[in-house]
Design a protein around this motif. Structure first.
Motif, short mmCIF file in Angstrom:
data_model
loop_
_atom_site.label_atom_id
_atom_site.label_comp_id
_atom_site.label_asym_id
_atom_site.label_seq_id
_atom_site.Cartn_x
_atom_site.Cartn_y
_atom_site.Cartn_z
N VAL A 51 78.74 41.46 89.03
CA VAL A 51 77.74 41.60 88.13
C VAL A 51 77.44 43.44 88.12
CG1 VAL A 51 76.90 39.26 88.11
CG2 VAL A 51 75.81 41.15 89.88
N ASN A 52 77.84 44.02 89.10
CA ASN A 52 77.43 45.36 88.97
C ASN A 52 78.73 46.18 88.75
OD1 ASN A 52 74.83 44.88 90.22
ND2 ASN A 52 76.01 44.46 92.42
N SER A 53 79.46 45.07 87.94
CA SER A 53 80.85 46.23 87.47
C SER A 53 80.44 47.10 86.68
CB SER A 53 81.89 45.14 87.06
OG SER A 53 82.73 45.84 86.34
N LYS A 54 81.40 48.30 86.54
CA LYS A 54 81.15 49.28 85.52
C LYS A 54 81.31 48.83 84.27
CE LYS A 54 84.31 52.10 86.93
NZ LYS A 54 85.17 53.25 86.87
N ASP A 55 82.40 47.89 84.10
CA ASP A 55 82.37 47.24 82.84
C ASP A 55 81.70 46.26 82.35
OD1 ASP A 55 84.60 48.88 82.07
OD2 ASP A 55 86.26 47.39 82.83
N GLY A 56 80.69 46.52 81.59
CA GLY A 56 79.62 45.79 81.25
C GLY A 56 80.21 44.48 80.28
N THR A 57 79.34 43.32 80.00
CA THR A 57 80.01 42.48 78.98
C THR A 57 80.36 43.01 77.64
OG1 THR A 57 78.37 40.79 79.94
CG2 THR A 57 79.26 40.26 77.99
N PRO A 58 79.57 43.80 76.98
CA PRO A 58 80.22 44.39 75.55
C PRO A 58 81.57 44.91 75.75
CG PRO A 58 77.89 45.01 76.00
CD PRO A 58 78.23 44.42 77.19
N ILE A 59 81.83 45.66 76.92
CA ILE A 59 83.21 46.27 77.16
C ILE A 59 84.24 45.30 77.38
CG2 ILE A 59 84.68 47.80 78.72
CD1 ILE A 59 82.75 49.17 76.68
N LEU A 60 83.94 44.33 78.17
CA LEU A 60 84.87 43.20 78.52
C LEU A 60 85.09 42.28 77.29
CD1 LEU A 60 83.34 42.03 82.10
CD2 LEU A 60 85.63 43.14 81.54
N MET A 61 83.89 42.17 76.31
CA MET A 61 84.18 41.36 75.11
C MET A 61 85.09 42.11 74.15
SD MET A 61 82.67 38.37 75.50
CE MET A 61 82.36 37.67 74.07
#
Length: 144
Positions: A51-61
């Motif tokens: 949950v603390n990843s640099k890649d947030g949900t918008p980037i992953l999506m």
């Protein structure tokens, strides 16, 4: 020289959107809790999600959408290369991809990697959607 047929951009975009929406529904509001539980079981703990990843949900999506566009382009390419003219032929192409490539890979993971059946059910469901149903959606729109 290899021949790469033209694939209509609108069909690729529609296919990418279809895959994104179906995945979002399956792994979100429809079966999200069951899927997370299956992943926790497979990984041994809930720590698989950073949950603390640099890649947030918008980037992953966004990354997932690019992959969905790729799946759609290749599906359109195969629809055009095989000259699928009817919905039945499009569904057959999707079924050949599903039963010939995807399902055996998922089943092999279950056998050799001892992946939990709960998790594999999701892969089979989303795989059916991104092969058979995607081919039908793209054929309906038109890929040539």
């Amino acid at each position: 020289m290899i021949h790469i047929p033209y694939v209509a951009g609108g069909a690729v975009l529609l296919g990418g959107l279809y895959n994104q929406l179906s995945g979002t529904l399956v792994y979100g509001p429809l079966f999200g809790k069951v899927w997370v539980d299956a992943m926790n079981k497979d990984k041994g703990s809930p720590g698989w999600r950073d949950v603390n990843s640099k890649d947030g949900t918008p980037i992953l999506m966004l990354k997932e959408f690019v992959m969905n566009l790729s799946k759609s382009w290749f599906t359109g390419l195969l629809l055009n290369l095989t000259q699928a003219r009817t919905m039945s032929q499009a569904a057959q192409l999707g079924a050949f991809l599903y039963f010939g490539v995807l399902a055996p890979t998922i089943i092999s993971e279950t056998v050799w990697e001892k992946r939990p059946n709960d998790l594999q059910k999701f892969k089979l469901l989303s795989g059916f959607s991104s092969t058979v149903l995607l081919a039908c959606v793209m054929h309906w729109w038109g890929t040539a």
